[in-house]
Design a protein around this motif. Sequence first.
Motif, PDB file in Angstrom:
ATOM      1  N   THR A 177      -4.826  -7.259  -3.999  1.00  0.00           N
ATOM      2  CA  THR A 177      -4.036  -7.053  -2.789  1.00  0.00           C
ATOM      3  C   THR A 177      -3.585  -8.420  -2.272  1.00  0.00           C
ATOM      4  O   THR A 177      -4.412  -9.274  -1.965  1.00  0.00           O
ATOM      5  N   SER A 178      -2.276  -8.609  -2.230  1.00  0.00           N
ATOM      6  CA  SER A 178      -1.726  -9.876  -1.749  1.00  0.00           C
ATOM      7  C   SER A 178      -0.452  -9.587  -0.974  1.00  0.00           C
ATOM      8  O   SER A 178      -0.090  -8.430  -0.770  1.00  0.00           O
ATOM      9  N   GLU A 179       0.232 -10.626  -0.607  1.00  0.00           N
ATOM     10  CA  GLU A 179       1.466 -10.442   0.152  1.00  0.00           C
ATOM     11  C   GLU A 179       2.502  -9.689  -0.643  1.00  0.00           C
ATOM     12  O   GLU A 179       3.288  -8.903  -0.090  1.00  0.00           O
ATOM     13  N   HIS A 180       2.503  -9.877  -1.972  1.00  0.00           N
ATOM     14  CA  HIS A 180       3.552  -9.261  -2.791  1.00  0.00           C
ATOM     15  C   HIS A 180       3.029  -8.217  -3.778  1.00  0.00           C
ATOM     16  O   HIS A 180       3.803  -7.363  -4.231  1.00  0.00           O
ATOM     17  N   LEU A 181       1.743  -8.280  -4.123  1.00  0.00           N
ATOM     18  CA  LEU A 181       1.209  -7.372  -5.131  1.00  0.00           C
ATOM     19  C   LEU A 181       0.279  -6.325  -4.505  1.00  0.00           C
ATOM     20  O   LEU A 181      -0.391  -6.575  -3.503  1.00  0.00           O
ATOM     21  N   GLU A 182       0.226  -5.168  -5.172  1.00  0.00           N
ATOM     22  CA  GLU A 182      -0.647  -4.085  -4.711  1.00  0.00           C
ATOM     23  C   GLU A 182      -1.166  -3.320  -5.927  1.00  0.00           C
ATOM     24  O   GLU A 182      -0.412  -3.054  -6.872  1.00  0.00           O
ATOM     25  N   THR A 183      -2.430  -2.951  -5.912  1.00  0.00           N
ATOM     26  CA  THR A 183      -3.027  -2.149  -6.979  1.00  0.00           C
ATOM     27  C   THR A 183      -3.214  -0.722  -6.498  1.00  0.00           C
ATOM     28  O   THR A 183      -3.767  -0.479  -5.423  1.00  0.00           O
ATOM     29  N   LEU A 184      -2.704   0.210  -7.295  1.00  0.00           N
ATOM     30  CA  LEU A 184      -2.874   1.631  -6.998  1.00  0.00           C
ATOM     31  C   LEU A 184      -3.869   2.232  -7.983  1.00  0.00           C
ATOM     32  O   LEU A 184      -4.118   1.697  -9.063  1.00  0.00           O
TER      33      LEU A 184
END
Length: 375
Positions: A177-184
Amino acid sequence: MAMRYWAVSLPVKTSTTSTWNQLQESISKQAFDTPFYRFNVPNLRVGTLDSLLALSDDLLKSNSFVEGVTHKIRRQVEDLEKSSGVEAGALTVDGVPIDSYLTRFVWDEAKYPTMSPLREIVDSIHGFVAKIEDDLKVRVAEYNNVRSQLNAINRKQSGSLAVRDLSNLVKPEDIITSEHLETLLAVVPKYSQRDWLSSYEKLTDYVVPRASRKLHEDNEYALYTVTMFRRVADNFRLKARERGFQIRDIEYSPEAQETRKQELETLMQDQETMRSSLLQWCYSSYGEVFSAWMHFCAVRVFTESILRYGLPPSFLACVLAPSVKGEKKVRSILEGLCDTAGSVYWKSEDEGGATGGLAGEADAYPYVSFTINLV
């Protein structure tokens, strides 16, 4: 312990001792395997004939209610003990086994003064048992509420990946989880895993290639991670659903996970505390209700005996526990101890006579008789 007794009363011709001796002699000769005992019914206040007739109309219904509450508490004890894997203990009245309490019954003058009107005694018993039943409903509802909450949590912990709580299956390093990335997290039917692995990168732009990892698998589904740019996450959810893949939302938080663990432990402790408290209450209340029921049975024997045999009170009350095979023989013995003319009148229609009985009894005999089922 016998499960079923007959409460009966026989008309006395000379003396209760003589009638009792005749019963003893007849049982010992013809049905020696039938336990029988004196039922110590006191001399109660008769009142008027009209009051007795009015009371007899309510006796059967009131008996069904009191008996029903007794069995309801007993079944609750069995359910509570079964849920903990323990065999139900012996039910007692102040430490006395219930069959012993019945066969050695002694009227409680302090609770039910014999000079009180019969209607007052019956209403007192009915009101007391009704309060116990209301209390039982409240206590069981509270206990079941905690059980339902615990069962709901357990279902989340043990259900399929489509519905269960995933927090204990996911580790912090599994989630980006970052400003630009997300894990689903994708829940994929087991038979569609090959389809998932070959298509997830193409469901939308900006999916991190070769980044999907299987975290867990059950009988129906597999749980995969997939990482992408945050701005395409909603579109990915839509495309995944169209392909039969379920995207589960999870916000991993060690603090939240610890909170859920504590909530589960608290609920488990609450359930055991309430189970123990309810069980103790049931054992105690069963004895009180059973005692009230036996006093009610004594009132019933007395009332029906007066209406059957007349005044002054002259009858022998007893309880018997015949075997199923011996019932017909015992009935014959009891009938033989009654007046012959009365016996003819009380024959059933199938035997060519008129039928009779009190309080809605289906079977009529020339003596007072009803069944006491302990279970």
